[in-house]
Design an enzyme around this catalytic site. Structure first.
Site, short mmCIF file in Angstrom:
data_model
loop_
_atom_site.label_atom_id
_atom_site.label_comp_id
_atom_site.label_asym_id
_atom_site.label_seq_id
_atom_site.Cartn_x
_atom_site.Cartn_y
_atom_site.Cartn_z
N GLU A 1 -17.81 86.10 -37.94
CA GLU A 1 -16.97 85.53 -36.89
C GLU A 1 -15.54 85.39 -37.36
O GLU A 1 -14.59 85.58 -36.61
CB GLU A 1 -17.52 84.15 -36.48
CG GLU A 1 -16.71 83.49 -35.38
CD GLU A 1 -17.31 82.16 -34.94
OE1 GLU A 1 -18.18 81.64 -35.67
OE2 GLU A 1 -16.92 81.66 -33.89
N GLN B 1 -22.55 84.54 -27.08
CA GLN B 1 -23.18 83.87 -28.21
C GLN B 1 -23.84 82.58 -27.74
O GLN B 1 -23.23 81.81 -26.99
CB GLN B 1 -22.08 83.56 -29.23
CG GLN B 1 -22.54 82.87 -30.48
CD GLN B 1 -21.36 82.32 -31.27
OE1 GLN B 1 -20.25 82.23 -30.75
NE2 GLN B 1 -21.59 81.93 -32.51
#
Lengths: 349, 379, 349, 379
Positions: free
Chosen positions: B243, B125
């Protein structure tokens, strides 16, 4: 695993909330608390007619034939509105000890009960409002007619009395059976207090949030200040966690599962969440939260009552730790842990 | 309400536990997220995939399990119970994949989803930057459109797995003149492209769980934009929501194994533990509450397919519990606590990151205040 | 009552700060900590020349003839910069036990000392950096040459070793005299740790404030968010209160006043203030505070070292409470309370 | 550094202690700030004044003691030690008087200062309003100039002593069209004027320590403006600064008597106290720290005559200590804690006000953040 209440259970909650909104609006709370009896005895018959005094009583005995999970919902909702009649006393505390033959009288609203588990001082909640008291002693459990002196409770919505024992007793259990019943009454007491605390805390948090959305200081809504919003979030977190524990403890009790940890765990978390939430929301309200006219002090006093009636949370935690360490010496405490792990241990054994 | 496994769940759990006992290499037990033993970790990840223990919450059309969140919860619990490391593809599975499902083109879905599931693509990420922690609008990594490629220049930090990753979900600034939040573009970047450099970022523990990524004239095909050019903020929000979706189970699993060790430590040092019993129980109770709450929040996910904000609640409470737990454990060590015991000392230092990574506690409280309690924004 | 340091004392503090800024800038800390010896032994001679190893040693023995209050200032300032040489060990811990005849050698920087008050494990700070160790046992205090194995400290700027006792011992005190000396060494240890903790915490707070003033997020300096500023304020409050206690304990020690409460009180407050401040300031720094390159983790590790080397603050508090309750049974504990009350009790007796 | 009384101080303290023992009526011991016994309280206040124990920090030119803060500290400590009530004129002495000294005209000084000292005028404060807690700029009590009088209309809350007061320091809005903070005017209002109505404000304890004041067409001579018309904000800041100047000693004095009771309670209930020993000691330690810090901050006051912001620090820490202390005490009561013991139950409820009155903890933290740590404003 399924954590949802059934549709019927959700309906029961809505029904309870509607009843309390109508019969005991928050605005009337102060007047009620300061009145002579401290509650409105006419509500008792209505509650009986709604079937809420016989929720877990068998249908053939005049009850609804449901269980503790439904009673749990009502205890939580009554806590949310600080109901000051002896509902917690009768259903939350005394019920498991009441002889089958007398459950019908309770269900019909004719006989009200409370519990005395205070051996030396004999302090009894709602003593002056009930007819019968279940007395728990080391080696016996019996019932006596309610009699004694009123005492000044720290919570005017939950009055106390000192029980006087007359000669007229009905023995309910002795020996090992009494010890087992005492343990069950204790679990139920802690579980019921936890539920009441969660209901109460939720109401207070909602008022805190409402106030923070509406009140302005320094040209901004105070809810936009982190010194206001973050404590409210902390309360939200504490309440949600305590709620999970309270439902868990209630579910274990309702299903007759063996467990000595969930009820004190739920109680410790919920009692503290309630006190903390009241203190934070009083602070959020500033001077207004400190006045007699605000309902907040009633809720705060109830939260303190709960915390003292159930006993210091840290002492319960210490007991929990001792039990966990016993298990830990014999391997991981899988059988006493929440869902998942607890259950698999049982399934694979 | 049924707070124990159904018959199906219990059987699934029992089978999984047996499978783990058989397949988990001893060298990986208790490794946590620490770097090292990469080949073994890769192998372990593939074994999990092959056995069908990966992607249970993904829709069946992408090769997933069709949304069986309860079983996913069981998998995370059991992995943690066995002190087994997570699948290496956790960012692909939990963040990149779900975002591609929502915003991706048919080509993007075809190119990546299957490969993520099968652990053929490891993802990382690229959100945080040195000058922009939680504030995506301050992203400065530039993406300039030159013909049919974006030229990417800039620096990202706090990227787990970047040193292993094949692909990166990257938030870039494509239009510096646009209004705040309007100038961002979300790119899928091949980490093997020329100009990508990964440097490990050493933490206070001495380990490097995270990396910095430097992008120097990296060419990214315009076809790799996820969502719209300039629509990167919306796409990033989808990622962040996911997430913390099933994070709850992974977190409580980690805490569970810590609490078990703490209890064993206390049981072995009864006298030293005596003054801290209430605090020890408090953390055990907190763990039970977190587990139960994770299960309670599955309802929302099962019904809508989109995670609710409960994940933020669990992350918040978990991180503080994790920090208190390691401090408690070190109190029990008596005078040897001035020495590095190799376990709790590491955990105590590592746990300071818990309230920072994956959303600082301050940001999470803002999120709960605004989205759950509907309080006015604090910014 | 006068809480101010003298001008000379203020100058000493400035001098120490200037020396440390020059010889041990914060930027060099990491390199120093990770180096082979863990400190720069060349600083020791400079410190000796500045007179800081003989502050409280009589002038005729080669010292400055000052007292513990001046040493307290230096311990605090060395703590502020995490000085990793054996200053705390020699001056903060061992000094009261060092025989008069050897104080000159210490003052000249020729002999370095540490303390072993760890009876079973014999853990000694800076063991590998010193020459002599004062050993405290139940019924005797003696000194031995420093020898033993290095151990891995949680704080690379305060290394530890396990003392090996050779045959070569110098007896320093026995019996009641040893017990009295042990008590004095213990008070001094707690007081010195409190001072070091205050110095350390103050530095970390300053960095936290600096960062909060400079760093922007969401188009505002993060110091304008109460979630950032209020925790920093809490640290400021904790540090100021701990500072008052640390100076009080030092003043009592310096003046030879009887007291067993101030040093543990100061230690408990300061150790916690230091740990809390480090944790808050790491949080305020976000990811940056978590990196190896930041000096913050060095300070955090030192604060943890202090808290473990001195022992859990709550255990000290429990001891303090026991002593207070003893006095309370015999009337209010006026003679053990801070200024005002304590003193008048003495004056009017 | 000299952390004990000088010979002079010790003698002063001993004489004072003897004086209190002789003059304090038994009925007033432990009364705190509770209402009731007003004639006795007035008598006690006059006795304190006559004996020279009032106004020691005031300049000699106004009949004060010339700024002997250390002795003032001793007086507050000894009064608290004896559980004696404070002087009824505390607002005149601590707030109105010092503000008049700074901003008053010669006439105003002559009219009030001497009388405040001699307890002939009792003052109250009119700052807070229902819609404006800590935010003075939101004051809505109107003062309209009509010839040479201001016509005052509005409502104030949280005013201690208003039911006894002869005079009020009143913050009014004189120009609603002016910019924020510029439209305020600070008036000295005779509480015996027609149109002033005082109503007790009941708190959660059931007592009424505070009042509401209603102003209906109250005429205040323009000569009673303190400072400039429109300059009320600056004048009010002077008042607030002095509010917390020597407050420290009064606060720690109160806490001291509470801690002594707590220790006695613990000593009498050793078994019940066992689990809370560390917490009990923590509050005793906190008290010592607050006392020492109050003395430490005297330096600033002695040097500049203006109080520093340390007062905010002490008020902050004191209020939380006071709250924890009463909770601790109630834990020690065992199962009787569900009953109202008449002492600690009252104190516990009353202590909730400690973090609200005289500046909420949130406002005080803002003040310390901005003025001491020099952080940017949070508003």
């Amino acid at each position: 695993m399924d954590f949802r209440f059934s549709e019927e259970q959700d309906e029961l909650r809505q029904q309870a909330r509607a009843f309390l909104d109508r019969r005991l609006p928050a605005a009337a709370l102060g007047q009620m608390a300061d009145s002579e009896p401290g509650w409105d005895p006419s509500t008792w018959q209505e509650i009986a007619e709604l079937g809420w005094l016989g929720v877990s009583t068998a249908e053939e005995l005049g009850g609804a034939g449901l269980g503790y999970l439904e009673e749990a919902i009502l205890i939580e909702e009554f806590g949310r509105r600080l109901y000051s009649g002896p509902y917690l006393a009768s259903v939350g505390l005394a019920l498991p000890a009441i002889p089958q033959g007398q459950l019908g009288e309770l269900a019909m609203g004719r006989v009200r009960w409370s519990l005395c588990d205070s051996e030396t001082l004999r302090l009894v909640p709602n003593l002056m409002d009930v007819d019968q008291v279940v007395v728990v002693e080391r080696d016996q459990v019996y019932s006596v007619p309610a009699a004694g002196q009123p005492l000044t409770s720290i919570d005017a919505t939950r009055r106390m009395g000192r029980l006087e024992l007359g000669p007229d007793r009905e023995l309910l259990a002795t020996g090992a059976e009494a010890a087992e019943l005492a343990l069950r009454l204790r679990r139920r007491k802690l579980s019921a207090l936890a539920l009441e605390a969660v209901g109460l805390a939720q109401q207070v948090l909602e008022w805190g949030v409402e106030h923070a959305r509406a009140r302005e200081q320094f040209e901004k809504k105070i809810g936009s200040y982190q010194a206001v919003s973050h404590p409210l979030v902390n309360s939200f977190v504490e309440i949600e966690l305590a709620r999970s524990l309270a439902y868990w403890a209630a579910w274990l009790l309702a299903g007759g599962h063996e467990d000595q940890l969930a009820a004190p765990a739920a109680y410790a978390a919920a009692a503290e969440a309630a006190v903390n939430t009241c203190e934070r929301v009083i602070q959020v309200h500033g001077g207004m939260g400190f006045t007699w006219d605000s309902p907040l002090h009633r809720y705060y006093k109830r939260s303190l009552w709960i915390q003292h009636f159930g006993g210091p949370p840290d002492l319960h935690r210490t007991q929990v730790a001792r039990q966990l360490m016993l298990s830990s010496e014999a391997g991981p405490p899988a059988s006493q842990s929440a869902p998942g792990l607890r259950t698999i241990a049982r399934t694979t054994r | 309400m049924e707070l124990q496994d159904t018959a199906e769940e219990a059987e699934y759990r029992a089978r999984l536990r047996a499978w783990i006992a058989e397949h988990l290499p001893q060298e990986l037990v208790g490794l946590g997220t620490r770097t090292g033993r990469l080949p073994l970790l890769r192998q372990w990840s593939r074994a999990l995939s092959d056995a069908g223990y990966v992607g249970l919450t993904w829709p069946a059309e992408y090769g997933g399990g069709g949304g069986r969140y309860a079983l996913e919860g069981i998998i995370l619990e059991e992995l943690a119970r066995a002190d087994a490391p997570q699948h290496l593809g956790t960012i692909g599975l939990g963040m990149a994949g779900p975002t591609i499902m929502v915003h991706g083109t048919g080509e993007q879905k075809a190119a990546h989803l299957q490969r993520i599931l099968q652990a053929e693509e490891i993802w990382c990420q690229g959100f945080s930057e040195p000058g922009a922690g939680s504030d995506l609008a301050s992203v400065r990594t530039r993406a300039e459109l030159r013909g049919d490629v974006f030229l990417v220049n800039g620096q990202k930090v706090w990227s787990s797995y970047a040193h292993l990753a094949d692909w990166c979900i990257l938030v870039t600034l494509s239009d510096p003149d646009a209004a705040r939040y309007r100038g961002l573009t979300y790119l899928l970047v091949d980490m093997h492209s020329p100009g990508v450099e990964v440097r490990p970022l050493r933490q206070m523990t001495g380990d490097a769980d995270f990396n910095e990524i430097f992008f120097t004239d990296v060419e990214v095909p315009a076809a790799n934009v996820l969502g719209e050019v300039g629509g990167g903020w919306q796409v990033a929000m989808t990622t962040l929501l996911h997430e913390r979706a099933t994070l709850g189970f992974a977190l409580t699993g980690l805490l569970d194994s810590g609490i078990r060790r703490l209890l064993a430590l206390a049981a072995a040092n009864r006298d030293a533990a005596e003054p801290w019993l209430a605090q020890i129980a408090h953390e055990w109770i907190q763990l039970q509450a977190l587990k139960l709450t994770a299960h309670r929040s599955l309802g929302q996910l099962d019904r809508t397919g989109m995670p609710g904000p409960e994940g933020s609640v669990i992350k918040l409470a978990w991180s503080e519990s994790s920090q208190r737990m390691t401090k408690l454990a070190r109190q029990l060590l008596g005078e040897t606590a001035v020495l590095d015991d190799g376990i709790w000392n590491y955990q105590q230092l590592r746990s300071r990151g818990n309230t920072i990574e994956a959303g600082t506690s301050e940001i999470l409280r803002n999120i709960v205040a605004e989205r759950v309690l509907q309080l006015p924004r604090s910014r």
